[in-house]
Design an enzyme around this catalytic site. Structure first.
Site, PDB file in Angstrom:
ATOM      1  N   GLY A   1      43.237  50.392  54.438  1.00  0.00           N
ATOM      2  CA  GLY A   1      41.593  50.358  54.028  1.00  0.00           C
ATOM      3  C   GLY A   1      42.355  48.611  54.364  1.00  0.00           C
ATOM      4  O   GLY A   1      41.653  47.516  53.765  1.00  0.00           O
TER       5      GLY A   1
ATOM      6  N   GLY B   1      38.567  46.653  54.934  1.00  0.00           N
ATOM      7  CA  GLY B   1      37.534  46.734  53.815  1.00  0.00           C
ATOM      8  C   GLY B   1      37.377  45.210  53.049  1.00  0.00           C
ATOM      9  O   GLY B   1      38.199  44.537  53.886  1.00  0.00           O
TER      10      GLY B   1
ATOM     11  N   ARG C   1      42.126  54.158  60.284  1.00  0.00           N
ATOM     12  CA  ARG C   1      41.720  54.808  60.378  1.00  0.00           C
ATOM     13  C   ARG C   1      40.883  54.418  62.233  1.00  0.00           C
ATOM     14  O   ARG C   1      40.085  53.608  62.258  1.00  0.00           O
ATOM     15  CB  ARG C   1      39.802  54.620  60.154  1.00  0.00           C
ATOM     16  CG  ARG C   1      40.358  56.157  58.980  1.00  0.00           C
ATOM     17  CD  ARG C   1      38.744  56.005  58.041  1.00  0.00           C
ATOM     18  NE  ARG C   1      38.714  57.895  58.341  1.00  0.00           N
ATOM     19  CZ  ARG C   1      38.077  58.042  57.125  1.00  0.00           C
ATOM     20  NH1 ARG C   1      37.146  57.591  56.730  1.00  0.00           N
ATOM     21  NH2 ARG C   1      37.409  59.611  57.070  1.00  0.00           N
TER      22      ARG C   1
ATOM     23  N   ASP D   1      46.141  57.803  58.925  1.00  0.00           N
ATOM     24  CA  ASP D   1      44.531  58.114  58.326  1.00  0.00           C
ATOM     25  C   ASP D   1      45.011  58.365  56.640  1.00  0.00           C
ATOM     26  O   ASP D   1      46.353  59.853  57.158  1.00  0.00           O
ATOM     27  CB  ASP D   1      43.698  58.761  58.470  1.00  0.00           C
ATOM     28  CG  ASP D   1      41.968  58.837  58.179  1.00  0.00           C
ATOM     29  OD1 ASP D   1      42.276  58.281  57.078  1.00  0.00           O
ATOM     30  OD2 ASP D   1      41.161  58.476  58.150  1.00  0.00           O
TER      31      ASP D   1
ATOM     32  N   SER E   1      40.027  52.228  39.385  1.00  0.00           N
ATOM     33  CA  SER E   1      38.141  52.300  39.459  1.00  0.00           C
ATOM     34  C   SER E   1      37.961  52.110  37.811  1.00  0.00           C
ATOM     35  O   SER E   1      38.515  53.180  36.482  1.00  0.00           O
ATOM     36  CB  SER E   1      37.429  52.690  40.583  1.00  0.00           C
ATOM     37  OG  SER E   1      36.221  52.938  40.026  1.00  0.00           O
TER      38      SER E   1
ATOM     39  N   GLU F   1      35.266  53.447  37.632  1.00  0.00           N
ATOM     40  CA  GLU F   1      34.171  54.749  37.199  1.00  0.00           C
ATOM     41  C   GLU F   1      35.029  56.116  36.698  1.00  0.00           C
ATOM     42  O   GLU F   1      34.688  57.019  35.846  1.00  0.00           O
ATOM     43  CB  GLU F   1      34.045  55.419  38.471  1.00  0.00           C
ATOM     44  CG  GLU F   1      32.584  54.444  39.288  1.00  0.00           C
ATOM     45  CD  GLU F   1      31.466  54.894  38.907  1.00  0.00           C
ATOM     46  OE1 GLU F   1      30.863  56.086  38.548  1.00  0.00           O
ATOM     47  OE2 GLU F   1      30.988  54.291  38.175  1.00  0.00           O
TER      48      GLU F   1
ATOM     49  N   TYR G   1      33.723  60.378  43.110  1.00  0.00           N
ATOM     50  CA  TYR G   1      34.350  59.977  42.805  1.00  0.00           C
ATOM     51  C   TYR G   1      35.067  59.193  42.083  1.00  0.00           C
ATOM     52  O   TYR G   1      36.483  58.986  41.493  1.00  0.00           O
ATOM     53  CB  TYR G   1      33.134  58.736  43.468  1.00  0.00           C
ATOM     54  CG  TYR G   1      34.123  57.158  43.284  1.00  0.00           C
ATOM     55  CD1 TYR G   1      35.359  57.025  44.514  1.00  0.00           C
ATOM     56  CD2 TYR G   1      34.202  56.545  42.003  1.00  0.00           C
ATOM     57  CE1 TYR G   1      35.814  55.432  45.274  1.00  0.00           C
ATOM     58  CE2 TYR G   1      35.273  55.079  42.488  1.00  0.00           C
ATOM     59  CZ  TYR G   1      36.126  54.287  44.022  1.00  0.00           C
ATOM     60  OH  TYR G   1      36.718  53.449  43.895  1.00  0.00           O
TER      61      TYR G   1
ATOM     62  N   ARG H   1      31.015  42.311  51.093  1.00  0.00           N
ATOM     63  CA  ARG H   1      30.810  43.715  51.045  1.00  0.00           C
ATOM     64  C   ARG H   1      30.012  44.451  52.071  1.00  0.00           C
ATOM     65  O   ARG H   1      28.678  43.427  52.008  1.00  0.00           O
ATOM     66  CB  ARG H   1      29.856  43.178  49.527  1.00  0.00           C
ATOM     67  CG  ARG H   1      29.296  44.413  48.531  1.00  0.00           C
ATOM     68  CD  ARG H   1      31.254  44.924  47.867  1.00  0.00           C
ATOM     69  NE  ARG H   1      31.062  45.315  46.354  1.00  0.00           N
ATOM     70  CZ  ARG H   1      31.671  46.524  46.164  1.00  0.00           C
ATOM     71  NH1 ARG H   1      31.919  47.763  46.911  1.00  0.00           N
ATOM     72  NH2 ARG H   1      31.234  46.756  45.230  1.00  0.00           N
TER      73      ARG H   1
ATOM     74  N   ARG I   1      25.423  43.453  47.856  1.00  0.00           N
ATOM     75  CA  ARG I   1      25.007  42.955  48.633  1.00  0.00           C
ATOM     76  C   ARG I   1      23.844  43.600  49.315  1.00  0.00           C
ATOM     77  O   ARG I   1      23.268  42.885  49.987  1.00  0.00           O
ATOM     78  CB  ARG I   1      26.105  42.958  49.994  1.00  0.00           C
ATOM     79  CG  ARG I   1      26.070  42.873  51.126  1.00  0.00           C
ATOM     80  CD  ARG I   1      26.657  41.604  50.888  1.00  0.00           C
ATOM     81  NE  ARG I   1      26.235  40.588  52.283  1.00  0.00           N
ATOM     82  CZ  ARG I   1      27.325  40.935  53.267  1.00  0.00           C
ATOM     83  NH1 ARG I   1      27.352  42.137  53.478  1.00  0.00           N
ATOM     84  NH2 ARG I   1      26.279  40.437  54.982  1.00  0.00           N
TER      85      ARG I   1
ATOM     86  N   ARG J   1      21.238  58.165  41.475  1.00  0.00           N
ATOM     87  CA  ARG J   1      22.364  59.059  41.581  1.00  0.00           C
ATOM     88  C   ARG J   1      21.949  60.282  40.241  1.00  0.00           C
ATOM     89  O   ARG J   1      21.550  59.742  39.504  1.00  0.00           O
ATOM     90  CB  ARG J   1      23.872  58.248  41.271  1.00  0.00           C
ATOM     91  CG  ARG J   1      23.803  57.501  42.347  1.00  0.00           C
ATOM     92  CD  ARG J   1      25.057  56.217  41.708  1.00  0.00           C
ATOM     93  NE  ARG J   1      24.997  55.203  42.510  1.00  0.00           N
ATOM     94  CZ  ARG J   1      25.844  54.474  42.501  1.00  0.00           C
ATOM     95  NH1 ARG J   1      26.269  54.523  41.786  1.00  0.00           N
ATOM     96  NH2 ARG J   1      25.686  53.571  43.593  1.00  0.00           N
TER      97      ARG J   1
END
Ligand code: G4F
Length: 334
Positions: A14, A17, A39, A69, A136, A138, A160, A195, A202, A289
Site C-alpha cells: 500500500g 496510498g 498493484r 498484489d 481500524s 471500524e 470492511y 487523503r 477530502r 450507507r
C-alpha cells in the site's frame, strides 16, 4: 531500528496510498531502504510518491517498487525472500467502508484473506520481519463504551469492519501461537492533503475550495450526523514506526481521543474560505450507507504511555491545511 551497520530495510504494502506515502517519507528520512509493493494497473497510480520516484538520488538507490498484489502469494513471497526486510508494514487493502457494502467479497478477499496470506508467508520465512498491520476503528462498529481501547469488544457493522476484525484477530493469533513480532495499529480516521477524494474530509475540503473558486455550487453528502475521531495522518505513521521499535509486540489504539461531528468539520473547512457550510451542503441519499458505525472515539493512553506518542493537530488546523492545499491545487490547474 536494526542495529547493524547496513541500513534497515522495510517493505510496505500500500505504498502509493496516503499512509504508505507518508510512511515512506518518514522511513527514508530515518535512513531506511524502502521496498514498496505496487498493484499493477493500466493507469499509473503513483502521484503521492512521485516526489520520491522522480528523484534519482532516491528511486533505485534507497526506494524500490515491485509489482504484486495481496492475492498473489508467490510474488509476495519472492519479494520478501529477495529483500529480506527487517520490518513489514501492511497498509494495503480496500479501505472504503461505504464501498465495502457494494463489493464485500473483494473487500474480504484483500483486507481479511490478504492479511492471512501475508502471515502465512511470514511463517515460512527463514528471517521473519517485524510485522505491522493497519487495523481500524471500524472493528468496533457500534460499541457499548466510548472511548474505545485495545480491549473493547469488536462489533463491526460493515463488511470492511468484519474484514478488519478478522485480520486484527488473526495477527493476535499468529503473535500468540507462533511468536510473531506482529502488531495491530488500531487507527481512527486520519486525514491529510493526500487523503483520497472519496473520503468525507477530502470531499468537504475540495468542495469548500471549489465553491470558493466559483467552480462548484453545492456539496452533496450522506449522513450529516456522523461523528468521528479525526487526526492528521503523518503523526499516525510515526506511531506505527515506534510500535515496531518496542521490545514487545503489542496492539495500540491510535486516535486523538476527541470526538467531532461532521458538522464541526464542515464548519472548520468552510470557515477557512469565509463561507457558511449551511448555505451549500445538501443531503443525497446515494451517499447514505446501509449501516454506519457510531460513537467512534479512541482512547490513545496505551500509545501515549508506551510509545510516548500523541496526536497534536487539531480538527481546525487539519481542515484549514487541507482546504488551503486544495485551493492551491485548483489555482494551479487553471
Ligand atoms: O470518510 P469516511 O468515508 O471514513 P470512514 O467510513 O470512517 O472510514 C475511514 O476511517 C476508518 C477508520 O480509521 C478506516 F478504517 C477506513 O479505511 C477509512 O479510512 O466517512 C466518515 C463518516 C461516515 O460516518 C460516513 O457515513 O462520514 C460519513 N459521510 C457522510 N457523507 C460520508 C459522506 N462519507 C463519505 N465517504 N462520503 C460522503 O459523502
Amino acid at each position: 531500528m536494526a542495529s547493524s551497520e547496513t541500513p534497515p530495510v522495510a517493505v510496505i504494502t500500500g505504498i502509493t496510498g496516503q499512509d504508505g506515502s507518508y510512511l515512506t517519507d518518514a522511513l527514508l528520512e530515518k535512513g531506511y531502504v524502502v521496498h514498496g509493493i505496487v498493484r499493477r494497473a493500466s493507469t499509473t497510480v503513483r502521484a503521492r510518491i512521485d516526489h520520491l520516484y522522480s528523484d534519482p538520488t532516491i528511486y533505485g538507490q534507497r526506494l524500490f517498487l515491485h509489482y504484486s498484489d495481496l492475492d498473489d502469494a508467490t510474488s509476495i513471497r519472492r519479494i520478501l525472500t529477495k529483500t529480506e526486510p527487517d520490518e513489514l508494514y501492511h497498509l494495503a487493502g480496500q479501505s472504503h467502508v461505504g464501498a465495502s457494502f457494494e463489493i464485500p467479497e473483494s473487500t474480504c478477499e484483500f483486507t481479511a484473506m490478504g492479511t492471512l496470506r501475508l502471515l502465512e508467508i511470514l511463517r515460512d520465512l527463514p528471517k521473519r520481519p517485524k510485522f505491522l498491520h493497519i487495523g481500524s476503528s471500524e472493528i468496533f462498529g457500534r460499541p457499548e463504551q466510548a472511548p474505545q481501547n485495545e480491549l473493547t469488544p469488536m462489533r463491526p457493522v460493515s463488511p470492511y469492519g468484519v474484514a478488519k476484525a478478522f485480520a486484527t484477530q488473526m495477527v493476535r493469533v499468529y503473535r500468540d501461537s507462533f511468536g510473531f513480532f506482529a502488531c495491530n495499529a488500531i487507527c481512527y480516521n486520519h486525514e491529510s492533503p493526500r487523503r483520497g477524494e472519496s473520503f468525507v474530509t477530502r470531499k468537504i475540503t475540495r468542495g469548500a475550495a471549489a465553491i470558493a473558486c466559483g467552480t462548484q455550487k453545492k456539496l452533496a453528502l450522506g449522513n450529516l450526523d456522523a461523528e468521528r475521531d479525526w487526526g492528521y495522518a503523518p503523526e499516525y505513521v510515526e506511531a506505527m514506526w515506534r510500535m515496531l521499535q518496542q521490545p514487545q509486540a503489542d496492539d495500540y489504539v491510535l486516535a486523538t481521543g476527541k470526538r467531532h461531528s461532521l458538522r464541526d468539520f464542515l464548519a472548520a473547512a468552510f470557515d477557512a474560505v469565509g463561507l457558511d457550510w449551511r448555505d451549500y451542503v445538501e443531503v443525497d441519499p446515494r451517499y447514505l450507507r446501509p449501516n454506519d458505525a457510531t460513537q467512534l472515539v479512541g482512547d490513545p493512553s496505551h500509545a501515549r504511555k508506551v510509545l510516548g506518542w500523541s496526536a497534536t493537530t487539531t480538527l481546525e488546523e487539519l481542515a484549514k491545511m487541507m482546504v488551503e492545499h486544495d485551493l492551491k491545487q485548483m489555482a494551479g490547474s487553471r
